[in-house]
Design a protein around this motif. Structure first.
Motif, PDB file in Angstrom:
ATOM      1  N   ALA A 102       0.950 -16.290 -26.992  1.00  0.00           N
ATOM      2  CA  ALA A 102       2.339 -16.565 -26.610  1.00  0.00           C
ATOM      3  C   ALA A 102       2.827 -15.422 -25.719  1.00  0.00           C
ATOM      4  N   LEU A 103       3.947 -15.633 -25.037  1.00  0.00           N
ATOM      5  CA  LEU A 103       4.466 -14.624 -24.116  1.00  0.00           C
ATOM      6  C   LEU A 103       4.807 -13.328 -24.846  1.00  0.00           C
ATOM      7  N   LYS A 104       4.244 -12.223 -24.363  1.00  0.00           N
ATOM      8  CA  LYS A 104       4.595 -10.869 -24.812  1.00  0.00           C
ATOM      9  C   LYS A 104       4.953 -10.083 -23.569  1.00  0.00           C
ATOM     10  N   VAL A 105       6.048  -9.343 -23.625  1.00  0.00           N
ATOM     11  CA  VAL A 105       6.507  -8.542 -22.497  1.00  0.00           C
ATOM     12  C   VAL A 105       6.455  -7.072 -22.899  1.00  0.00           C
ATOM     13  N   PHE A 106       5.927  -6.234 -21.999  1.00  0.00           N
ATOM     14  CA  PHE A 106       5.798  -4.799 -22.248  1.00  0.00           C
ATOM     15  C   PHE A 106       6.657  -4.064 -21.223  1.00  0.00           C
ATOM     16  N   ARG A 107       7.759  -3.495 -21.700  1.00  0.00           N
ATOM     17  CA  ARG A 107       8.737  -2.847 -20.820  1.00  0.00           C
ATOM     18  C   ARG A 107       8.502  -1.334 -20.740  1.00  0.00           C
ATOM     19  N   TRP A 108       9.171  -0.732 -19.781  1.00  0.00           N
ATOM     20  CA  TRP A 108       9.072   0.698 -19.527  1.00  0.00           C
ATOM     21  C   TRP A 108       9.445   1.506 -20.765  1.00  0.00           C
ATOM     22  N   THR A 109       8.601   2.472 -21.098  1.00  0.00           N
ATOM     23  CA  THR A 109       8.850   3.338 -22.249  1.00  0.00           C
ATOM     24  C   THR A 109       9.726   4.538 -21.889  1.00  0.00           C
ATOM     25  N   GLY A 110       9.780   4.904 -20.606  1.00  0.00           N
ATOM     26  CA  GLY A 110      10.505   6.099 -20.189  1.00  0.00           C
ATOM     27  C   GLY A 110       9.647   7.353 -20.227  1.00  0.00           C
ATOM     28  N   ARG A 111       8.385   7.230 -20.653  1.00  0.00           N
ATOM     29  CA  ARG A 111       7.507   8.407 -20.769  1.00  0.00           C
ATOM     30  C   ARG A 111       7.006   8.917 -19.427  1.00  0.00           C
ATOM     31  N   ASN A 112       6.897   8.054 -18.427  1.00  0.00           N
ATOM     32  CA  ASN A 112       6.521   8.465 -17.070  1.00  0.00           C
ATOM     33  C   ASN A 112       7.042   7.410 -16.103  1.00  0.00           C
ATOM     34  N   ASP A 113       6.859   7.653 -14.820  1.00  0.00           N
ATOM     35  CA  ASP A 113       7.318   6.664 -13.834  1.00  0.00           C
ATOM     36  C   ASP A 113       6.152   6.183 -12.968  1.00  0.00           C
ATOM     37  N   PHE A 114       5.021   5.931 -13.604  1.00  0.00           N
ATOM     38  CA  PHE A 114       3.825   5.413 -12.922  1.00  0.00           C
ATOM     39  C   PHE A 114       3.905   3.882 -12.884  1.00  0.00           C
ATOM     40  N   PHE A 115       4.832   3.360 -12.079  1.00  0.00           N
ATOM     41  CA  PHE A 115       5.062   1.915 -12.071  1.00  0.00           C
ATOM     42  C   PHE A 115       4.004   1.162 -11.272  1.00  0.00           C
ATOM     43  N   VAL A 116       3.965   1.366  -9.954  1.00  0.00           N
ATOM     44  CA  VAL A 116       3.033   0.626  -9.096  1.00  0.00           C
ATOM     45  C   VAL A 116       2.467   1.575  -8.047  1.00  0.00           C
ATOM     46  N   LYS A 117       1.173   1.470  -7.778  1.00  0.00           N
ATOM     47  CA  LYS A 117       0.526   2.233  -6.703  1.00  0.00           C
ATOM     48  C   LYS A 117      -0.599   1.373  -6.161  1.00  0.00           C
ATOM     49  N   SER A 146       0.854  -1.178   0.000  1.00  0.00           N
ATOM     50  CA  SER A 146       0.000   0.000   0.000  1.00  0.00           C
ATOM     51  C   SER A 146       0.896   1.237   0.000  1.00  0.00           C
ATOM     52  N   SER A 147       0.523   2.256  -0.780  1.00  0.00           N
ATOM     53  CA  SER A 147       1.377   3.439  -0.917  1.00  0.00           C
ATOM     54  C   SER A 147       0.532   4.674  -1.200  1.00  0.00           C
ATOM     55  N   SER A 148       1.078   5.845  -0.862  1.00  0.00           N
ATOM     56  CA  SER A 148       0.357   7.087  -1.149  1.00  0.00           C
ATOM     57  C   SER A 148       0.634   7.580  -2.559  1.00  0.00           C
ATOM     58  N   GLY A 149       1.710   7.098  -3.172  1.00  0.00           N
ATOM     59  CA  GLY A 149       2.048   7.502  -4.534  1.00  0.00           C
ATOM     60  C   GLY A 149       2.634   6.330  -5.296  1.00  0.00           C
ATOM     61  N   PHE A 150       2.986   6.578  -6.531  1.00  0.00           N
ATOM     62  CA  PHE A 150       3.596   5.526  -7.342  1.00  0.00           C
ATOM     63  C   PHE A 150       5.011   5.239  -6.854  1.00  0.00           C
ATOM     64  N   TYR A 151       5.439   4.001  -6.964  1.00  0.00           N
ATOM     65  CA  TYR A 151       6.794   3.594  -6.605  1.00  0.00           C
ATOM     66  C   TYR A 151       7.263   2.550  -7.608  1.00  0.00           C
ATOM     67  N   GLY A 152       8.522   2.193  -7.540  1.00  0.00           N
ATOM     68  CA  GLY A 152       9.067   1.168  -8.423  1.00  0.00           C
ATOM     69  C   GLY A 152      10.171   1.715  -9.302  1.00  0.00           C
ATOM     70  N   THR A 153      10.665   0.846 -10.177  1.00  0.00           N
ATOM     71  CA  THR A 153      11.783   1.202 -11.049  1.00  0.00           C
ATOM     72  C   THR A 153      11.450   0.812 -12.485  1.00  0.00           C
ATOM     73  N   GLY A 154      12.325   1.203 -13.392  1.00  0.00           N
ATOM     74  CA  GLY A 154      12.175   0.883 -14.809  1.00  0.00           C
ATOM     75  C   GLY A 154      12.333  -0.593 -15.122  1.00  0.00           C
ATOM     76  N   GLU A 155      12.665  -1.407 -14.115  1.00  0.00           N
ATOM     77  CA  GLU A 155      12.703  -2.859 -14.322  1.00  0.00           C
ATOM     78  C   GLU A 155      11.296  -3.456 -14.318  1.00  0.00           C
ATOM     79  N   THR A 156      10.310  -2.705 -13.842  1.00  0.00           N
ATOM     80  CA  THR A 156       8.921  -3.171 -13.807  1.00  0.00           C
ATOM     81  C   THR A 156       8.434  -3.429 -15.230  1.00  0.00           C
ATOM     82  N   PHE A 157       7.664  -4.488 -15.422  1.00  0.00           N
ATOM     83  CA  PHE A 157       7.076  -4.739 -16.734  1.00  0.00           C
ATOM     84  C   PHE A 157       5.756  -5.490 -16.600  1.00  0.00           C
ATOM     85  N   LEU A 158       4.959  -5.419 -17.656  1.00  0.00           N
ATOM     86  CA  LEU A 158       3.720  -6.183 -17.780  1.00  0.00           C
ATOM     87  C   LEU A 158       3.955  -7.297 -18.794  1.00  0.00           C
ATOM     88  N   PHE A 159       3.167  -8.363 -18.687  1.00  0.00           N
ATOM     89  CA  PHE A 159       3.288  -9.452 -19.650  1.00  0.00           C
ATOM     90  C   PHE A 159       1.947 -10.126 -19.854  1.00  0.00           C
TER      91      PHE A 159
END
Length: 155
Positions: free
Chosen positions: A84-99, A66-79
């Motif tokens: 078949a497996l598709k991985v969606f990595r950080w674009t660098g456009r914002n840092d809205f990783f996890v909240k 639980s957090s009051s704001g977004f946290y995490g790093t550019g290592e975060t990804f969705l899949f």
């Protein structure tokens, strides 16, 4: 989990993973999920299967909490494993990783859209293309019902 191994940061590829939380074992509760993965230094692998048998999820280099704001790093990804497996990595456009709070967990965002979100009782979720990961919708539908959910962490 084995298919995702090569997608993880190199420092984690040889580490043993173990199941921290499972809806089948621990019930459907975001609060319980947060408590189960409470080691702040441990990365988290979230695996979801919806009621249409689609499998997808997220990796976070830090524990889900639980957090009051977004946290995490550019290592975060969705899949997604659709089909078949598709991985969606950080674009660098914002840092809205996890909240997260007791009612909602969000991974990725921008312009009011979330790459992945889960409600507080872990019954419903959603996925939309978002700026953080430039992902596709992870499930067949933008809103889905959760059949099974697992949280994996380092042993």
């Amino acid at each position: 989990v084995p298919q995702l191994g090569p997608q993880l940061p190199p420092r984690l590829t040889q580490e043993p993973w173990h199941l921290l939380y499972s809806t089948g074992r621990d019930g459907f509760s975001l609060r319980t999920l947060y408590r189960s993965g409470a080691r702040p230094d441990s990365p988290a692998l979230l695996l979801i299967r919806d009621t249409e048998a689609q499998a997808f999820g997220a990796f976070s280099a830090s524990a889900l909490r639980s957090s009051s704001g977004f946290y995490g790093t550019g290592e975060t990804f969705l899949f997604s494993f659709c089909p078949a497996l598709k991985v969606f990595r950080w674009t660098g456009r914002n840092d809205f990783f996890v909240k997260g709070d007791v009612n909602l967990l969000m991974v990725g965002g921008g312009s009011g859209r979330f790459g992945l979100w889960l409600d507080g009782d872990l019954h419903h979720g959603g996925s939309q293309p978002c700026e953080t990961f430039d992902n596709e919708t992870l499930s067949h539908r933008e809103q889905f019902c959760i059949q099974d959910l697992e949280l994996w962490g380092l042993a």
